[in-house]
Design a protein around this motif. Structure first.
Motif, PDB file in Angstrom:
ATOM      1  N   LEU A 180     -27.789  -8.191  -5.684  1.00 31.67           N
ATOM      2  CA  LEU A 180     -27.598  -9.074  -4.528  1.00 31.67           C
ATOM      3  C   LEU A 180     -28.882  -9.860  -4.322  1.00 31.67           C
ATOM      4  N   ALA A 181     -28.795 -10.968  -3.628  1.00 31.16           N
ATOM      5  CA  ALA A 181     -29.970 -11.815  -3.403  1.00 31.16           C
ATOM      6  C   ALA A 181     -31.082 -11.060  -2.670  1.00 31.16           C
ATOM      7  N   ASP A 182     -30.704 -10.142  -1.780  1.00 28.76           N
ATOM      8  CA  ASP A 182     -31.702  -9.430  -0.976  1.00 28.76           C
ATOM      9  C   ASP A 182     -31.812  -7.946  -1.295  1.00 28.76           C
ATOM     10  N   GLY A 183     -31.284  -7.517  -2.431  1.00 30.07           N
ATOM     11  CA  GLY A 183     -31.375  -6.105  -2.787  1.00 30.07           C
ATOM     12  C   GLY A 183     -30.439  -5.770  -3.936  1.00 30.07           C
ATOM     13  N   THR A 184     -30.062  -4.484  -4.012  1.00 29.47           N
ATOM     14  CA  THR A 184     -29.204  -4.038  -5.108  1.00 29.47           C
ATOM     15  C   THR A 184     -28.037  -3.208  -4.592  1.00 29.47           C
ATOM     16  N   GLY A 185     -27.046  -3.081  -5.446  1.00 33.70           N
ATOM     17  CA  GLY A 185     -25.913  -2.226  -5.136  1.00 33.70           C
ATOM     18  C   GLY A 185     -26.313  -0.763  -5.021  1.00 33.70           C
TER      19      GLY A 185
ATOM     20  N   GLU B 207     -28.854   0.341  -3.417  1.00 31.11           N
ATOM     21  CA  GLU B 207     -29.196   0.556  -2.009  1.00 31.11           C
ATOM     22  C   GLU B 207     -27.930   0.745  -1.166  1.00 31.11           C
ATOM     23  N   ILE B 208     -26.890   0.014  -1.510  1.00 34.35           N
ATOM     24  CA  ILE B 208     -25.596   0.184  -0.828  1.00 34.35           C
ATOM     25  C   ILE B 208     -25.052   1.576  -1.147  1.00 34.35           C
ATOM     26  N   ALA B 209     -25.114   1.967  -2.429  1.00 32.65           N
ATOM     27  CA  ALA B 209     -24.606   3.288  -2.833  1.00 32.65           C
ATOM     28  C   ALA B 209     -25.366   4.409  -2.134  1.00 32.65           C
ATOM     29  N   ASP B 210     -26.677   4.265  -2.006  1.00 27.21           N
ATOM     30  CA  ASP B 210     -27.469   5.281  -1.311  1.00 27.21           C
ATOM     31  C   ASP B 210     -27.035   5.421   0.151  1.00 27.21           C
TER      32      ASP B 210
ATOM     33  N   GLY C  41       0.813  -1.213   0.000  1.00 33.77           N
ATOM     34  CA  GLY C  41       0.000   0.000   0.000  1.00 33.77           C
ATOM     35  C   GLY C  41       0.842   1.257   0.000  1.00 33.77           C
ATOM     36  N   GLU C  42       1.884   1.260   0.812  1.00 31.87           N
ATOM     37  CA  GLU C  42       2.771   2.433   0.852  1.00 31.87           C
ATOM     38  C   GLU C  42       3.487   2.608  -0.482  1.00 31.87           C
ATOM     39  N   ALA C  43       3.882   1.504  -1.097  1.00 35.03           N
ATOM     40  CA  ALA C  43       4.564   1.575  -2.387  1.00 35.03           C
ATOM     41  C   ALA C  43       3.641   2.150  -3.466  1.00 35.03           C
ATOM     42  N   ASN C  44       2.336   1.932  -3.314  1.00 35.36           N
ATOM     43  CA  ASN C  44       1.354   2.449  -4.271  1.00 35.36           C
ATOM     44  C   ASN C  44       0.837   3.823  -3.892  1.00 35.36           C
ATOM     45  N   GLY C  45       1.365   4.409  -2.839  1.00 32.36           N
ATOM     46  CA  GLY C  45       0.929   5.728  -2.411  1.00 32.36           C
ATOM     47  C   GLY C  45      -0.324   5.714  -1.560  1.00 32.36           C
ATOM     48  N   ILE C  46      -0.711   4.539  -1.071  1.00 26.28           N
ATOM     49  CA  ILE C  46      -1.896   4.418  -0.227  1.00 26.28           C
ATOM     50  C   ILE C  46      -1.455   4.514   1.219  1.00 26.28           C
ATOM     51  N   GLY C  47      -2.041   5.433   1.932  1.00 22.55           N
ATOM     52  CA  GLY C  47      -1.692   5.577   3.334  1.00 22.55           C
ATOM     53  C   GLY C  47      -2.197   4.403   4.143  1.00 22.55           C
ATOM     54  N   PRO C  48      -1.634   4.211   5.319  1.00 21.00           N
ATOM     55  CA  PRO C  48      -2.087   3.118   6.162  1.00 21.00           C
ATOM     56  C   PRO C  48      -3.535   3.338   6.609  1.00 21.00           C
ATOM     57  N   GLY C  49      -4.247   2.251   6.732  1.00 25.46           N
ATOM     58  CA  GLY C  49      -5.588   2.330   7.281  1.00 25.46           C
ATOM     59  C   GLY C  49      -6.698   2.687   6.313  1.00 25.46           C
ATOM     60  N   VAL C  50      -6.471   2.630   4.998  1.00 29.18           N
ATOM     61  CA  VAL C  50      -7.548   2.890   4.053  1.00 29.18           C
ATOM     62  C   VAL C  50      -8.449   1.660   4.052  1.00 29.18           C
ATOM     63  N   ARG C  51      -9.716   1.874   4.444  1.00 25.33           N
ATOM     64  CA  ARG C  51     -10.641   0.754   4.652  1.00 25.33           C
ATOM     65  C   ARG C  51     -11.626   0.616   3.491  1.00 25.33           C
ATOM     66  N   VAL C  52     -11.744  -0.615   2.996  1.00 18.72           N
ATOM     67  CA  VAL C  52     -12.631  -0.927   1.882  1.00 18.72           C
ATOM     68  C   VAL C  52     -13.683  -1.929   2.350  1.00 18.72           C
ATOM     69  N   LEU C  53     -14.937  -1.688   1.973  1.00 21.60           N
ATOM     70  CA  LEU C  53     -16.000  -2.659   2.196  1.00 21.60           C
ATOM     71  C   LEU C  53     -16.374  -3.254   0.850  1.00 21.60           C
ATOM     72  N   VAL C  54     -16.345  -4.581   0.756  1.00 24.53           N
ATOM     73  CA  VAL C  54     -16.774  -5.306  -0.431  1.00 24.53           C
ATOM     74  C   VAL C  54     -18.113  -5.967  -0.105  1.00 24.53           C
ATOM     75  N   VAL C  55     -19.150  -5.642  -0.894  1.00 21.85           N
ATOM     76  CA  VAL C  55     -20.463  -6.262  -0.709  1.00 21.85           C
ATOM     77  C   VAL C  55     -20.738  -7.097  -1.957  1.00 21.85           C
ATOM     78  N   GLU C  56     -20.636  -8.407  -1.807  1.00 23.51           N
ATOM     79  CA  GLU C  56     -20.728  -9.333  -2.940  1.00 23.51           C
ATOM     80  C   GLU C  56     -21.260 -10.665  -2.441  1.00 23.51           C
TER      81      GLU C  56
ATOM     82  N   ASP D 133     -13.561   3.953   3.737  1.00 20.66           N
ATOM     83  CA  ASP D 133     -13.129   4.991   2.803  1.00 20.66           C
ATOM     84  C   ASP D 133     -13.684   4.747   1.404  1.00 20.66           C
ATOM     85  N   ILE D 134     -13.888   3.463   1.075  1.00 22.94           N
ATOM     86  CA  ILE D 134     -14.374   3.060  -0.249  1.00 22.94           C
ATOM     87  C   ILE D 134     -15.311   1.872  -0.066  1.00 22.94           C
ATOM     88  N   ILE D 135     -16.375   1.829  -0.872  1.00 25.63           N
ATOM     89  CA  ILE D 135     -17.269   0.680  -0.873  1.00 25.63           C
ATOM     90  C   ILE D 135     -17.426   0.185  -2.305  1.00 25.63           C
ATOM     91  N   VAL D 136     -17.275  -1.124  -2.478  1.00 17.83           N
ATOM     92  CA  VAL D 136     -17.473  -1.773  -3.775  1.00 17.83           C
ATOM     93  C   VAL D 136     -18.612  -2.767  -3.585  1.00 17.83           C
TER      94      VAL D 136
END
Length: 92
Positions: free
Chosen positions: A73-78, A80-83, A11-26, A65-68
């Motif tokens: 989804l079986a119980d809804g749509t992306g 709704e996550i984006a909203d 992450g540091e090599a790519n210029g990403i600071g420590p602690g950048v949090r991503v949520l994956v909903v899949e 910080d980011i949501i993908v």
């Protein structure tokens, strides 16, 4: 005596600071695992949800910080996550 320089994390090599949090909903476990591994290898902290309900609970209870999200989804749509992310000013 000189100490060798510590190697940067991916992450540091790519210029990403420590602690950048991503949520994956899949709901496809294989696809989710590939995304989780890819983000982790790039230096991100990753959390995953397998459905809309869990994704919404995580968005409300934790900081991301980011949501993908899957568009269907079986119980809804992306959408709704984006909203929910938009309400918390989180990029999707």
């Amino acid at each position: 005596m000189l100490k060798p320089k510590a190697r940067p994390t991916p992450g540091e090599a790519n210029g990403i600071g420590p602690g950048v949090r991503v949520l994956v909903v899949e709901d496809d476990r294989h696809v989710s695992r590939v995304m989780e591994d890819t983000f982790q290898e790039a230096g991100y902290e990753v959390e995953a949800a397998e459905n809309l309900e869990t994704g919404l609970k995580l968005i409300q209870s934790r900081e991301f910080d980011i949501i993908v999200a899957d568009g269907r989804l079986a119980d809804g749509t992306g959408v709704e996550i984006a909203d929910a992310a938009w309400e918390r000013d989180i990029p999707t």
